[in-house]
Design a protein around this motif. Structure first.
Motif, PDB file in Angstrom:
ATOM      1  N   PRO A   1       0.826  -1.213   0.000  1.00 47.62           N
ATOM      2  CA  PRO A   1       0.000   0.000   0.000  1.00 47.62           C
ATOM      3  C   PRO A   1       0.859   1.261   0.000  1.00 47.62           C
ATOM      4  O   PRO A   1       1.982   1.261   0.483  1.00 47.62           O
ATOM      5  N   LYS A   2       0.284   2.345  -0.512  1.00 48.73           N
ATOM      6  CA  LYS A   2       0.984   3.630  -0.535  1.00 48.73           C
ATOM      7  C   LYS A   2       0.947   4.313   0.828  1.00 48.73           C
ATOM      8  O   LYS A   2       1.691   5.257   1.087  1.00 48.73           O
ATOM      9  N   GLY A   3       0.026   3.867   1.678  1.00 48.49           N
ATOM     10  CA  GLY A   3      -0.089   4.445   3.014  1.00 48.49           C
ATOM     11  C   GLY A   3      -1.127   3.681   3.811  1.00 48.49           C
ATOM     12  O   GLY A   3      -1.954   2.964   3.246  1.00 48.49           O
ATOM     13  N   ILE A   4      -1.088   3.804   5.141  1.00 47.26           N
ATOM     14  CA  ILE A   4      -2.022   3.090   6.015  1.00 47.26           C
ATOM     15  C   ILE A   4      -2.600   4.066   7.036  1.00 47.26           C
ATOM     16  O   ILE A   4      -1.862   4.828   7.664  1.00 47.26           O
ATOM     17  N   ILE A   5      -3.925   4.025   7.196  1.00 48.78           N
ATOM     18  CA  ILE A   5      -4.593   4.800   8.244  1.00 48.78           C
ATOM     19  C   ILE A   5      -5.159   3.807   9.255  1.00 48.78           C
ATOM     20  O   ILE A   5      -5.956   2.935   8.910  1.00 48.78           O
ATOM     21  N   PHE A   6      -4.730   3.947  10.510  1.00 46.30           N
ATOM     22  CA  PHE A   6      -5.212   3.087  11.584  1.00 46.30           C
ATOM     23  C   PHE A   6      -6.263   3.838  12.396  1.00 46.30           C
ATOM     24  O   PHE A   6      -6.162   5.046  12.589  1.00 46.30           O
ATOM     25  N   ILE A  23       6.636   2.617   4.510  1.00 47.82           N
ATOM     26  CA  ILE A  23       5.223   2.865   4.225  1.00 47.82           C
ATOM     27  C   ILE A  23       4.695   3.957   5.149  1.00 47.82           C
ATOM     28  O   ILE A  23       4.717   3.806   6.368  1.00 47.82           O
ATOM     29  N   PRO A  24       4.215   5.084   4.622  1.00 50.68           N
ATOM     30  CA  PRO A  24       3.644   6.138   5.464  1.00 50.68           C
ATOM     31  C   PRO A  24       2.397   5.639   6.189  1.00 50.68           C
ATOM     32  O   PRO A  24       1.607   4.883   5.625  1.00 50.68           O
ATOM     33  N   TYR A  25       2.211   6.040   7.426  1.00 52.47           N
ATOM     34  CA  TYR A  25       1.035   5.645   8.197  1.00 52.47           C
ATOM     35  C   TYR A  25       0.651   6.773   9.149  1.00 52.47           C
ATOM     36  O   TYR A  25       1.451   7.673   9.443  1.00 52.47           O
ATOM     37  N   ALA A 185      -1.932  14.298   5.019  1.00 51.32           N
ATOM     38  CA  ALA A 185      -0.669  14.152   5.742  1.00 51.32           C
ATOM     39  C   ALA A 185       0.156  12.995   5.192  1.00 51.32           C
ATOM     40  O   ALA A 185       1.385  13.088   5.070  1.00 51.32           O
ATOM     41  N   LEU A 186      -0.521  11.889   4.823  1.00 53.75           N
ATOM     42  CA  LEU A 186       0.199  10.739   4.269  1.00 53.75           C
ATOM     43  C   LEU A 186       0.794  11.061   2.905  1.00 53.75           C
ATOM     44  O   LEU A 186       1.923  10.672   2.596  1.00 53.75           O
ATOM     45  N   VAL A 187       0.034  11.765   2.083  1.00 49.25           N
ATOM     46  CA  VAL A 187       0.533  12.151   0.755  1.00 49.25           C
ATOM     47  C   VAL A 187       1.754  13.056   0.901  1.00 49.25           C
ATOM     48  O   VAL A 187       2.769  12.884   0.212  1.00 49.25           O
ATOM     49  N   LYS A 188       1.654  14.003   1.837  1.00 44.79           N
ATOM     50  CA  LYS A 188       2.768  14.923   2.058  1.00 44.79           C
ATOM     51  C   LYS A 188       4.000  14.195   2.581  1.00 44.79           C
ATOM     52  O   LYS A 188       5.126  14.453   2.153  1.00 44.79           O
ATOM     53  N   LYS A 189       3.776  13.257   3.507  1.00 39.79           N
ATOM     54  CA  LYS A 189       4.903  12.520   4.080  1.00 39.79           C
ATOM     55  C   LYS A 189       5.591  11.665   3.022  1.00 39.79           C
ATOM     56  O   LYS A 189       6.817  11.526   3.009  1.00 39.79           O
ATOM     57  N   GLN A 190       4.803  11.090   2.111  1.00 37.96           N
ATOM     58  CA  GLN A 190       5.372  10.262   1.053  1.00 37.96           C
ATOM     59  C   GLN A 190       6.263  11.095   0.132  1.00 37.96           C
ATOM     60  O   GLN A 190       7.296  10.632  -0.346  1.00 37.96           O
TER      61      GLN A 190
END
Length: 211
Positions: A1-6, A23-25, A185-190
């Motif tokens: 995955p491109k990122g994970i939201i918990f 992996i950004p999360y 935030a995940l897009v920016k961190k990536q």
């Protein structure tokens, strides 16, 4: 995955393993200084409520909820209540609730004994909308009219808060914004690989007929 939201992940040791991956999360409502999180500024929301109640002339503002810092959410709500009172030199008044799922029932029983409460509050900040509606039901059981006797503020702005009798003033959480901010935030961190993400979202006071 491109990122994970918990959602409200609490196992910090397991979460920290993700810091070693690429992996950004981000964790919703999982405040921590050691992993990426986004949360509501509960303390400021409660403080805003106390200021509003003080402006209405309330000087004996009680807290119906957990009077101990049992977790992140209860900790910040209690801190906001105490800081709000300190700002105006007021003394805390506690009506403790248990940690189970009986908030409504317990709050209702407290509402039924309102006339015997000492000191008797002129306003009550409740831990949740469930507790607030239970307290209102207890007042109704004793034929005590809300607002004429005591002002009540809930927390969460659940859908049923606007349908309570009377409609409940409550602290509203920007849940939609939390989802959007988490993705942004995940897009920016990536793209930038910036350090630990710590975001706090401002709450708002939804004023209705209980105040």
């Amino acid at each position: 995955p491109k990122g994970i939201i918990f959602s409200k992940y609490e196992n910090i040791k397991e979460m920290l393993k993700l810091n070693n991956l690429s992996i950004p999360y981000i964790v919703l409502e999982g405040e921590s200084e050691t992993y990426n999180s986004i949360d509501f500024d509960r303390a400021s929301g409660i403080k805003e409520s106390i200021r509003y109640l003080h402006k209405l002339g309330c000087r004996k503002i009680a807290y119906l909820g957990f009077n101990k810092k049992t977790g992140i959410q209860s900790k910040h709500r209690l801190e906001g209540y105490l800081e709000g009172l300190k700002e105006f030199g007021l003394k805390p008044i506690y009506y403790p609730l248990g940690l189970g799922y009986e908030q409504y029932t317990e709050a209702r029983e407290i509402g039924r004994t309102f006339k015997e409460l000492k000191p008797q509050p002129d306003a009550v900040q409740c831990y949740t909308d469930y507790a607030a509606c239970g307290f209102i039901a207890g007042l109704n059981d004793s034929q005590i009219f809300v607002k004429d006797s005591v002002k009540i503020v809930g927390f969460n702005n659940n859908p049923f808060a606007r349908w309570s009798s009377p409609p409940l003033t409550t602290i509203s959480l920007p849940c939609f914004d939390m989802g959007k901010e988490a993705v942004d935030a995940l897009v920016k961190k990536q793209k930038t690989n910036e350090q630990t993400i710590q975001i706090k979202l401002k709450t708002s006071l939804e004023i209705r007929e209980t105040t």
